[in-house]
Design a protein around this motif. Structure first.
Motif, PDB file in Angstrom:
ATOM      1  N   PHE A  87     -70.343  21.765  47.584  1.00 48.97           N
ATOM      2  CA  PHE A  87     -70.977  21.079  48.695  1.00 48.97           C
ATOM      3  C   PHE A  87     -72.429  21.506  48.908  1.00 48.97           C
ATOM      4  O   PHE A  87     -73.263  20.716  49.343  1.00 48.97           O
ATOM      5  CB  PHE A  87     -70.151  21.326  49.953  1.00 48.97           C
ATOM      6  CG  PHE A  87     -70.517  20.444  51.088  1.00 48.97           C
ATOM      7  CD1 PHE A  87     -70.336  19.080  50.987  1.00 48.97           C
ATOM      8  CD2 PHE A  87     -71.047  20.961  52.249  1.00 48.97           C
ATOM      9  CE1 PHE A  87     -70.678  18.258  52.026  1.00 48.97           C
ATOM     10  CE2 PHE A  87     -71.387  20.136  53.290  1.00 48.97           C
ATOM     11  CZ  PHE A  87     -71.207  18.788  53.182  1.00 48.97           C
ATOM     12  N   LEU A 110     -74.726  19.358  46.954  1.00 50.62           N
ATOM     13  CA  LEU A 110     -74.875  17.994  47.445  1.00 50.62           C
ATOM     14  C   LEU A 110     -75.775  17.958  48.672  1.00 50.62           C
ATOM     15  O   LEU A 110     -76.690  17.132  48.781  1.00 50.62           O
ATOM     16  CB  LEU A 110     -73.495  17.411  47.790  1.00 50.62           C
ATOM     17  CG  LEU A 110     -73.485  16.034  48.433  1.00 50.62           C
ATOM     18  CD1 LEU A 110     -73.937  15.002  47.427  1.00 50.62           C
ATOM     19  CD2 LEU A 110     -72.117  15.678  48.955  1.00 50.62           C
ATOM     20  N   VAL A 111     -75.524  18.865  49.599  1.00 49.62           N
ATOM     21  CA  VAL A 111     -76.122  18.751  50.917  1.00 49.62           C
ATOM     22  C   VAL A 111     -77.434  19.520  51.036  1.00 49.62           C
ATOM     23  O   VAL A 111     -78.352  19.080  51.722  1.00 49.62           O
ATOM     24  CB  VAL A 111     -75.077  19.207  51.958  1.00 49.62           C
ATOM     25  CG1 VAL A 111     -75.710  19.981  53.054  1.00 49.62           C
ATOM     26  CG2 VAL A 111     -74.362  18.004  52.502  1.00 49.62           C
ATOM     27  N   HIS A 141     -80.484  17.380  50.410  1.00 47.06           N
ATOM     28  CA  HIS A 141     -80.657  16.351  51.437  1.00 47.06           C
ATOM     29  C   HIS A 141     -81.200  16.945  52.723  1.00 47.06           C
ATOM     30  O   HIS A 141     -82.086  16.376  53.363  1.00 47.06           O
ATOM     31  CB  HIS A 141     -79.324  15.652  51.732  1.00 47.06           C
ATOM     32  CG  HIS A 141     -78.947  14.665  50.679  1.00 47.06           C
ATOM     33  ND1 HIS A 141     -79.675  13.530  50.446  1.00 47.06           N
ATOM     34  CD2 HIS A 141     -77.936  14.650  49.806  1.00 47.06           C
ATOM     35  CE1 HIS A 141     -79.127  12.864  49.460  1.00 47.06           C
ATOM     36  NE2 HIS A 141     -78.068  13.522  49.041  1.00 47.06           N
ATOM     37  N   ALA A 193     -71.342  20.377  56.837  1.00 50.73           N
ATOM     38  CA  ALA A 193     -71.164  18.940  57.043  1.00 50.73           C
ATOM     39  C   ALA A 193     -71.591  18.479  58.435  1.00 50.73           C
ATOM     40  O   ALA A 193     -72.342  17.511  58.550  1.00 50.73           O
ATOM     41  CB  ALA A 193     -69.725  18.551  56.745  1.00 50.73           C
ATOM     42  N   PHE A 246     -75.325  18.457  58.681  1.00 48.65           N
ATOM     43  CA  PHE A 246     -75.875  17.385  57.870  1.00 48.65           C
ATOM     44  C   PHE A 246     -75.681  16.034  58.559  1.00 48.65           C
ATOM     45  O   PHE A 246     -76.598  15.203  58.612  1.00 48.65           O
ATOM     46  CB  PHE A 246     -75.200  17.390  56.507  1.00 48.65           C
ATOM     47  CG  PHE A 246     -75.640  16.274  55.617  1.00 48.65           C
ATOM     48  CD1 PHE A 246     -76.969  16.138  55.273  1.00 48.65           C
ATOM     49  CD2 PHE A 246     -74.739  15.352  55.135  1.00 48.65           C
ATOM     50  CE1 PHE A 246     -77.383  15.109  54.462  1.00 48.65           C
ATOM     51  CE2 PHE A 246     -75.143  14.320  54.324  1.00 48.65           C
ATOM     52  CZ  PHE A 246     -76.473  14.199  53.993  1.00 48.65           C
TER      53      PHE A 246
END
Lengths: 344, 352
Positions: free
Chosen positions: A273, A276-277, A280, A332, A335
């Motif tokens: 994760f 991915l994050v 961003h 999460a 984000f």
């Protein structure tokens, strides 16, 4: 006038980027200190300082220098490595959903670990030093396989084909793992599941040493390539028009990203994760310019993993929550909050 | 790379290769041939199993049912619902995936991205941990509720933002929220040591499909597939890019909401019955697009047929590999599908 406005904009961005970077660095250092002081056995700040200066008792030294410190250093290294690796993957594939796992790295490493475990009578019988090595081999081999499968004569590699091939191979490996899963006995399954969920279990200086060269060489290399990444972001045609040798640059960047991710996955399991994050988040904080975005990604990744590891060790003492789970639970919501607040 | 720029870049990338063709002939062929093959597959699947039953017996058991014969009972009560369930689920996953890919314009999108799989998985983890011994029907119900809640939250977060719901934002919100739910389920599974039970459910299996489930599911799935076909023109437009679709006079928000509801109904009900057989939703639309071109008026019905075909034959294989025990159908689908998908990915003639 417009030119001055543009300059203004850039210097503003740079200022903001530097501010974000310094705040993040301070936070990482703070978390580092908090994390050193977190664990089953509490140390007072004075004891901590004394032990670091070499004046602690044997027991304190053992806990701090042999157990906690290597683990903390590893969490910082893999956080930075995975986030930068993810940033490169997202940049080269130009796909928001790309992460280090996209080239099958997590799947390959996971399969190898599962195979290795299933050959031994019990989960703890498998020699601890072989696991990361095999995981690394599995990760690297899968990435090479995916690259080879998507290579075509006369036209080489196209990112979209590489992406789809990666997804397909990864799901094939996952399917094989499901079949294997159902045949494992519960104890072994528990071990593999913990591994897959991502937990930092290489807690000795040996693992730090095995991880360090990758990060020390490849991380600066990618940041050095920041200008190339900016150009690649404009699209293949534009990049070629601007004089970049696109296939070569893509290959070098991807190879670096694979190296970073495979080395991290080998000691930490599937903490995907972050990759991915992290990028961003960085993009939403400092914008898409790679010179700022890459270092900020690295810092954010390090912060995220070190925080998650600390929290995971703290909450359910004396047992631990796998770091990968905590990373997602912390990362999460933040984000999603940023996603809802900032304009695309 | 910000999401907006990447979406636009995707558009120009599509323009680089002006091969936006549609192949109605191929599509017609697939629809007719696929349906015939499907009928054959259903027949073979019903006749094959632990007890081998002749095709003629299958025929009479359906049209001249005799409750005294065991074979007839087996076919009516065990095999037929299972096969029909496979047909429905394959079509549902494939259509849901096609709509997701068309709406978000991301080749990696499938119904799992809406938080549906992870929502259902989270609900299941909670059920397994806190309400063991729950009857099967309640598990299905709760996991559907979980799927709906997951999709609702992803959609809500995506559209809460300034500037409204863009495809890029939907995809990112879905990925992040799914990761969160998956992590929580993993945590629960590790803590309560129920990982293997969950994995088995999650890996997918059609074994327990009953007439009752089919009765509950089928009106929804049929209606949703019909709605998807009706919406297909708009999905094609949306797949050209949001600005283009708006420019052509489409009310994009309405289309996106309709698409999302359809995806939720299709994928949510399927996931709750068989588990996350996600690969169908990812692979079948790509496969179909390669065969019939980029027009979603053809892609959606053809995806439905090909998806059904894949699941029916994979289920057959799942029963044949290691009888009498079953291999998870999701694993079979991936193992069969991956080489094929790799082959397609190498072919030149493909568009997004």
């Amino acid at each position: 006038m417009p030119r001055i406005a543009a300059l203004d904009y850039h210097s503003q961005r740079r200022k903001r980027g530097l501010a974000v970077m310094s705040i993040l660095s301070i936070l990482v250092v703070l978390m580092f200190i908090v994390s050193m002081n977190t664990g089953y056995i509490r140390l007072t700040p004075m004891e901590l300082l004394n032990t670091l200066l070499g004046r602690g008792t044997d027991k304190q030294e053992l806990i701090l220098l042999q157990f906690r410190l290597p683990r903390i250093v590893i969490s910082v290294l893999i956080g930075a490595a995975l986030a930068v690796s993810g940033a490169v993957m997202q940049g080269v594939f130009r796909n928001d959903l790309a992460d280090p796992g996209i080239l099958g790295i997590n799947a390959g490493a996971g399969l190898m670990v599962m195979l290795l475990i299933s050959f031994y009578p019990t989960a703890s019988a498998a020699p601890a030093y072989v696991l990361p090595l095999m995981a690394f081999v599995g990760a690297g081999a899968t990435a090479i396989l995916i690259y080879a499968l998507s290579y075509k004569r006369h036209e080489g590699i196209k990112p979209i084909r590489l992406l789809l091939t990666g997804v397909a191979v990864a799901s094939g490996i996952s399917a094989a793992m499901i079949v294997l899963t159902l045949r494992l006995d519960p104890d072994k399954y528990q071990f593999v599941a913990t591994w897959l969920a991502g937990s930092i279990w290489g807690t000795s200086w040996k693992y730090v040493l095995s991880l360090l060269p990758w990060v020390v060489i490849l991380l600066p290399y990618v940041i050095y390539k920041a200008r190339v990444m900016n150009v690649l972001n404009l699209g293949e045609q534009t990049a070629t028009g601007l004089g970049a040798h696109v296939p070569g640059e893509q290959f070098r960047l991807l190879a670096a990203a694979v190296g970073l991710a495979a080395a991290s996955v080998a000691v930490s399991g599937g903490i995907g994760f972050v990759g991915l994050v992290g990028p961003h988040l960085a993009r939403r904080l400092v914008g898409p310019k790679a010179q700022l975005m890459l270092p900020v990604s690295a810092l954010l990744g390090a912060l995220l993993v070190i925080t998650a590891d600390t929290v995971g060790r703290r909450i359910m003492q004396p047992s631990e929550i796998p770091t990968g789970i905590v990373v997602a639970v912390i990362g999460a919501p933040y984000f999603l909050y940023l996603l809802a607040r900032t304009k695309a | 790379m910000n999401p907006q720029a990447s979406a636009e870049a995707g558009l120009t990338r599509g323009m680089e290769a002006p091969k936006l063709r549609s192949r109605p002939w191929a599509a017609t062929l697939i629809l007719i041939g696929g349906l015939l093959a499907l009928a054959l597959g259903v027949a073979v699947s019903v006749s094959f199993g632990a007890a081998d039953i002749k095709l003629s017996v299958v025929w009479t058991s359906i049209f001249h049912f005799n409750p005294d014969l065991t074979d007839h009972q087996v076919i009516r009560e065990v095999r037929l619902p299972r096969v029909l369930g496979g047909v429905m689920i394959g079509a549902a996953f494939a259509v849901a995936g096609a709509i997701m890919q068309g709406m978000t314009r991301n080749p990696l999108a499938d119904s799992g991205l809406m938080g549906i799989n992870s929502g259902a998985g989270f609900a299941l983890a909670l059920c397994f941990a806190f309400l063991p011994n729950l009857p099967f029907m309640y598990l299905v119900l709760y996991s559907f509720i979980g799927a709906g809640a997951g999709a609702g939250i992803v959609y809500g977060i995506g559209s809460m933002a300034r500037g409204g719901l863009t495809p890029a934002r939907l995809v990112l919100a879905g990925a992040a929220f799914s990761a969160l739910l998956t992590a929580l389920s993993e945590g629960i599974a590790l803590y309560f040591r129920i990982g293997q039970d969950l994995a088995f459910w999650y890996a997918g299996g059609l074994a327990g499909t009953s007439w009752l489930q089919l009765q509950v599911m089928s009106p929804w799935i049929v209606a949703a597939i019909l709605a998807a076909v009706a919406l297909s023109r708009s999905v094609t437009m949306l797949s050209l890019g949001e600005e283009v679709a708006k420019g052509l006079g489409q009310r994009t928000t309405l289309v996106k909401i309709a698409g999302t509801v359809i995806v939720l109904v299709l994928a949510g009900s399927s996931v709750s019955v068989v588990g996350a057989v996600g690969f169908i939703g990812l692979m079948v639309p790509h496969l179909t697009r390669y065969l019939v071109g980029v027009d979603y008026r053809w892609i959606i019905p053809c995806s439905a047929v090909l998806g059904s075909l894949l699941v029916v034959f994979a289920d057959l294989a799942a029963r044949m590999v290691n009888p009498p025990s079953e291999t998870p159908v999701g694993a079979i689908i991936s193992l069969v599908g991956v080489p094929f998908f790799l082959y397609l990915a190498r072919k030149e003639r493909r568009e997004l």
